[in-house]
Motif scaffolding. Structure first.
Motif, PDB file in Angstrom:
ATOM      1  N   MET A 119       2.395   7.937 -15.295  1.00  0.00           N
ATOM      2  CA  MET A 119       1.172   7.466 -14.648  1.00  0.00           C
ATOM      3  C   MET A 119       0.186   8.614 -14.445  1.00  0.00           C
ATOM      4  O   MET A 119      -1.028   8.401 -14.416  1.00  0.00           O
ATOM      5  CB  MET A 119       1.518   6.810 -13.296  1.00  0.00           C
ATOM      6  CG  MET A 119       2.323   5.529 -13.421  1.00  0.00           C
ATOM      7  SD  MET A 119       2.892   4.886 -11.814  1.00  0.00           S
ATOM      8  CE  MET A 119       1.320   4.503 -11.031  1.00  0.00           C
ATOM      9  N   ALA A 120       0.713   9.835 -14.297  1.00  0.00           N
ATOM     10  CA  ALA A 120      -0.142  11.012 -14.089  1.00  0.00           C
ATOM     11  C   ALA A 120      -0.453  11.739 -15.387  1.00  0.00           C
ATOM     12  O   ALA A 120      -0.943  12.870 -15.366  1.00  0.00           O
ATOM     13  CB  ALA A 120       0.532  11.972 -13.113  1.00  0.00           C
ATOM     14  N   GLY A 121      -0.160  11.113 -16.530  1.00  0.00           N
ATOM     15  CA  GLY A 121      -0.499  11.727 -17.808  1.00  0.00           C
ATOM     16  C   GLY A 121       0.499  12.742 -18.304  1.00  0.00           C
ATOM     17  O   GLY A 121       0.204  13.519 -19.208  1.00  0.00           O
ATOM     18  N   ASP A 122       1.696  12.760 -17.724  1.00  0.00           N
ATOM     19  CA  ASP A 122       2.782  13.657 -18.113  1.00  0.00           C
ATOM     20  C   ASP A 122       2.461  15.103 -17.726  1.00  0.00           C
ATOM     21  O   ASP A 122       1.350  15.440 -17.319  1.00  0.00           O
ATOM     22  CB  ASP A 122       3.064  13.554 -19.614  1.00  0.00           C
ATOM     23  CG  ASP A 122       4.438  14.098 -19.993  1.00  0.00           C
ATOM     24  OD1 ASP A 122       5.212  14.426 -19.073  1.00  0.00           O
ATOM     25  OD2 ASP A 122       4.735  14.193 -21.194  1.00  0.00           O
ATOM     26  N   GLN A 124       0.830  -1.208   0.000  1.00  0.00           N
ATOM     27  CA  GLN A 124       0.000   0.000   0.000  1.00  0.00           C
ATOM     28  C   GLN A 124       0.867   1.261   0.000  1.00  0.00           C
ATOM     29  O   GLN A 124       0.719   2.157   0.834  1.00  0.00           O
ATOM     30  CB  GLN A 124      -0.956  -0.017   1.201  1.00  0.00           C
ATOM     31  CG  GLN A 124      -1.909  -1.204   1.192  1.00  0.00           C
ATOM     32  CD  GLN A 124      -2.890  -1.182   2.337  1.00  0.00           C
ATOM     33  OE1 GLN A 124      -3.110  -0.151   2.952  1.00  0.00           O
ATOM     34  NE2 GLN A 124      -3.493  -2.323   2.626  1.00  0.00           N
ATOM     35  N   ARG A 125       1.780   1.314  -0.964  1.00  0.00           N
ATOM     36  CA  ARG A 125       2.684   2.466  -1.093  1.00  0.00           C
ATOM     37  C   ARG A 125       2.128   3.411  -2.148  1.00  0.00           C
ATOM     38  O   ARG A 125       1.755   2.994  -3.243  1.00  0.00           O
ATOM     39  CB  ARG A 125       4.088   1.997  -1.485  1.00  0.00           C
ATOM     40  CG  ARG A 125       4.625   0.905  -0.584  1.00  0.00           C
ATOM     41  CD  ARG A 125       6.062   0.562  -0.947  1.00  0.00           C
ATOM     42  NE  ARG A 125       6.241   0.381  -2.385  1.00  0.00           N
ATOM     43  CZ  ARG A 125       7.392   0.505  -3.012  1.00  0.00           C
ATOM     44  NH1 ARG A 125       8.465   0.863  -2.337  1.00  0.00           N
ATOM     45  NH2 ARG A 125       7.498   0.296  -4.303  1.00  0.00           N
ATOM     46  N   TYR A 126       2.090   4.707  -1.829  1.00  0.00           N
ATOM     47  CA  TYR A 126       1.493   5.693  -2.719  1.00  0.00           C
ATOM     48  C   TYR A 126       2.437   6.881  -2.928  1.00  0.00           C
ATOM     49  O   TYR A 126       3.323   7.134  -2.116  1.00  0.00           O
ATOM     50  CB  TYR A 126       0.182   6.222  -2.149  1.00  0.00           C
ATOM     51  CG  TYR A 126      -0.901   5.188  -1.992  1.00  0.00           C
ATOM     52  CD1 TYR A 126      -1.816   4.947  -3.012  1.00  0.00           C
ATOM     53  CD2 TYR A 126      -1.018   4.445  -0.804  1.00  0.00           C
ATOM     54  CE1 TYR A 126      -2.819   4.001  -2.868  1.00  0.00           C
ATOM     55  CE2 TYR A 126      -2.013   3.495  -0.653  1.00  0.00           C
ATOM     56  CZ  TYR A 126      -2.909   3.272  -1.687  1.00  0.00           C
ATOM     57  OH  TYR A 126      -3.900   2.333  -1.543  1.00  0.00           O
ATOM     58  N   PHE A 127       2.202   7.603  -4.009  1.00  0.00           N
ATOM     59  CA  PHE A 127       2.797   8.910  -4.221  1.00  0.00           C
ATOM     60  C   PHE A 127       1.727   9.802  -4.825  1.00  0.00           C
ATOM     61  O   PHE A 127       0.718   9.311  -5.357  1.00  0.00           O
ATOM     62  CB  PHE A 127       4.036   8.835  -5.134  1.00  0.00           C
ATOM     63  CG  PHE A 127       3.716   8.517  -6.570  1.00  0.00           C
ATOM     64  CD1 PHE A 127       3.561   9.524  -7.515  1.00  0.00           C
ATOM     65  CD2 PHE A 127       3.563   7.202  -6.983  1.00  0.00           C
ATOM     66  CE1 PHE A 127       3.265   9.233  -8.839  1.00  0.00           C
ATOM     67  CE2 PHE A 127       3.266   6.893  -8.302  1.00  0.00           C
ATOM     68  CZ  PHE A 127       3.103   7.910  -9.232  1.00  0.00           C
ATOM     69  N   SER A 128       1.899  11.091  -4.765  1.00  0.00           N
ATOM     70  CA  SER A 128       0.910  12.050  -5.272  1.00  0.00           C
ATOM     71  C   SER A 128       1.552  12.988  -6.282  1.00  0.00           C
ATOM     72  O   SER A 128       2.745  13.290  -6.185  1.00  0.00           O
ATOM     73  CB  SER A 128       0.295  12.861  -4.128  1.00  0.00           C
ATOM     74  OG  SER A 128      -0.310  12.011  -3.170  1.00  0.00           O
ATOM     75  N   PHE A 186      -1.394   7.975  -6.527  1.00  0.00           N
ATOM     76  CA  PHE A 186      -1.163   6.773  -7.310  1.00  0.00           C
ATOM     77  C   PHE A 186      -0.393   5.742  -6.490  1.00  0.00           C
ATOM     78  O   PHE A 186       0.422   6.091  -5.629  1.00  0.00           O
ATOM     79  CB  PHE A 186      -0.358   7.094  -8.576  1.00  0.00           C
ATOM     80  CG  PHE A 186      -0.986   8.153  -9.444  1.00  0.00           C
ATOM     81  CD1 PHE A 186      -1.867   7.807 -10.454  1.00  0.00           C
ATOM     82  CD2 PHE A 186      -0.713   9.498  -9.235  1.00  0.00           C
ATOM     83  CE1 PHE A 186      -2.457   8.776 -11.252  1.00  0.00           C
ATOM     84  CE2 PHE A 186      -1.293  10.475 -10.027  1.00  0.00           C
ATOM     85  CZ  PHE A 186      -2.170  10.110 -11.041  1.00  0.00           C
ATOM     86  N   MET A 187      -0.650   4.460  -6.793  1.00  0.00           N
ATOM     87  CA  MET A 187       0.097   3.386  -6.152  1.00  0.00           C
ATOM     88  C   MET A 187       1.452   3.204  -6.824  1.00  0.00           C
ATOM     89  O   MET A 187       1.571   3.314  -8.038  1.00  0.00           O
ATOM     90  CB  MET A 187      -0.677   2.067  -6.246  1.00  0.00           C
ATOM     91  CG  MET A 187      -1.792   1.918  -5.247  1.00  0.00           C
ATOM     92  SD  MET A 187      -2.493   0.259  -5.294  1.00  0.00           S
ATOM     93  CE  MET A 187      -3.631   0.363  -3.919  1.00  0.00           C
ATOM     94  N   GLU A 234       9.933   7.940  -3.922  1.00  0.00           N
ATOM     95  CA  GLU A 234       9.765   7.160  -2.705  1.00  0.00           C
ATOM     96  C   GLU A 234       8.309   7.198  -2.250  1.00  0.00           C
ATOM     97  O   GLU A 234       7.555   8.098  -2.635  1.00  0.00           O
ATOM     98  CB  GLU A 234      10.678   7.699  -1.599  1.00  0.00           C
ATOM     99  CG  GLU A 234      12.162   7.510  -1.866  1.00  0.00           C
ATOM    100  CD  GLU A 234      13.004   7.908  -0.667  1.00  0.00           C
ATOM    101  OE1 GLU A 234      12.424   8.302   0.371  1.00  0.00           O
ATOM    102  OE2 GLU A 234      14.247   7.819  -0.773  1.00  0.00           O
ATOM    103  N   PRO A 235       7.895   6.222  -1.435  1.00  0.00           N
ATOM    104  CA  PRO A 235       6.527   6.238  -0.915  1.00  0.00           C
ATOM    105  C   PRO A 235       6.214   7.552  -0.204  1.00  0.00           C
ATOM    106  O   PRO A 235       7.061   8.109   0.496  1.00  0.00           O
ATOM    107  CB  PRO A 235       6.513   5.057   0.066  1.00  0.00           C
ATOM    108  CG  PRO A 235       7.559   4.136  -0.456  1.00  0.00           C
ATOM    109  CD  PRO A 235       8.641   5.017  -1.005  1.00  0.00           C
ATOM    110  N   ASN A 236       5.005   8.033  -0.414  1.00  0.00           N
ATOM    111  CA  ASN A 236       4.482   9.256   0.201  1.00  0.00           C
ATOM    112  C   ASN A 236       5.063  10.536  -0.394  1.00  0.00           C
ATOM    113  O   ASN A 236       4.788  11.626   0.119  1.00  0.00           O
ATOM    114  CB  ASN A 236       4.699   9.256   1.726  1.00  0.00           C
ATOM    115  CG  ASN A 236       4.101   8.038   2.386  1.00  0.00           C
ATOM    116  OD1 ASN A 236       2.985   7.628   2.080  1.00  0.00           O
ATOM    117  ND2 ASN A 236       4.849   7.416   3.290  1.00  0.00           N
ATOM    118  N   ASP A 237       5.851  10.430  -1.456  1.00  0.00           N
ATOM    119  CA  ASP A 237       6.342  11.632  -2.130  1.00  0.00           C
ATOM    120  C   ASP A 237       5.180  12.409  -2.743  1.00  0.00           C
ATOM    121  O   ASP A 237       4.199  11.826  -3.206  1.00  0.00           O
ATOM    122  CB  ASP A 237       7.320  11.270  -3.252  1.00  0.00           C
ATOM    123  CG  ASP A 237       8.738  11.057  -2.743  1.00  0.00           C
ATOM    124  OD1 ASP A 237       8.968  11.274  -1.543  1.00  0.00           O
ATOM    125  OD2 ASP A 237       9.603  10.662  -3.547  1.00  0.00           O
TER     126      ASP A 237
END
Length: 271
Positions: free
Chosen positions: A175-178, A146-150, A160-161, A219-222
């Motif tokens: 993943m974010a559409g560039d 359950q690692r995410y970044f925003s 996003f995972m 990294e996770p939570n970035d």
């Protein structure tokens, strides 16, 4: 007189359009350092993720005794544990261990185990060491789930995972559409939480040397933040848009000039 004024008007519009055009230099990646493109020293040194409170760990114990396996793995069979473990980021909360506010997890037969500040490899060694007197021979698998970044400011901002352990900044943005044409690639920021507090890392993602820098891996939570260009309101992304702007401005200028000449100038010229 009319031609002169139209020439001045068109020249002004052309200067404004070309000054605000978004060129390939402002949007292309992997550009060689030089001019506005900065150079980054070779600081790439991927290090294992340091566990923090709030992280969730998937833990599976392997022993030669099936009963011990079942007891240490929450009463689940080996086949079901494999199914949960294969879901790297979506394992159920019932089968993972939360790092609490004290930085500990609570594991069967061991009790509280401090893991905050450790890497996954170090937690694996600590668990195997603690289980040795109980199981005599055991191997432990540990994984962060359950690692995410925003991402804020991309074409698809959101949370996003992380699909794997090592994700690059380019993969994250894909993943974010560039980044849109109006995003400022020269001032990308990563907001990162660590044991020492919050860090803000700013860099120019257009440089090809980014792949050898500390900014390359997410990294996770970035939180990745892309601000918009200051010239967004006037920016032109193609030659067609420049021509359209010129034509619209020219038409409007002729209309205004004709209106003023017909209704404000000519009546005063009549005898």
């Amino acid at each position: 007189m009319l031609l002169r004024k139209l020439f001045i008007l068109i020249s002004g519009v052309l200067c404004l359009c070309f000054a605000s055009c978004i060129t390939s230099n402002r949007v292309n990646y992997m550009q060689h350092p030089g001019g506005p493109i900065p150079s980054y020293s070779d600081t790439l040194a991927y290090t294992d993720y340091i566990l923090q409170k709030g992280d969730r760990l998937y833990i599976r114990v392997y022993t030669i005794d099936e009963k011990t396996n079942t007891m240490l793995n929450g009463g689940m069979s080996g086949q079901y544990m494999n199914q949960i473990g294969s879901q790297q980021n979506s394992g159920s909360d019932l089968y993972t261990y939360l790092v609490d506010d004290k930085g500990e997890i609570h594991f069967p037969l061991i009790g509280a185990l401090g893991v905050r500040g450790l890497t996954v490899r170090e937690v694996k060694r600590e668990l195997e060491k603690a289980l040795q007197p109980i199981t005599h021979t055991s191997s432990v698998e540990v994984r962060v789930v359950q690692r995410y970044f925003s991402v804020i400011g991309a074409n698809r901002s959101g949370r996003f995972m992380l699909p794997k352990e090592k994700v690059t900044i380019f993969e994250a943005l894909a993943m974010a559409g560039d980044i849109s044409n109006y995003g400022d690639r020269s001032k990308v920021r990563i907001i990162r939480e660590s044991e020492d507090g919050t860090e803000v890392k700013s860099f120019d993602i257009r440089s090809e040397e980014i792949i050898n820098s500390e900014y390359y891996y997410v990294e996770p939570n970035d939180v990745i933040y892309i601000q918009t260009l200051n010239e967004q309101f006037f920016s032109m992304t193609s030659f067609a848009s420049v021509l359209s702007t010129i034509a619209t401005t020219l038409s409007f200028g002729i209309f205004v000039y004709s209106f003023i000449d017909t209704y404000l100038v000519q009546p005063f010229k009549q005898p």
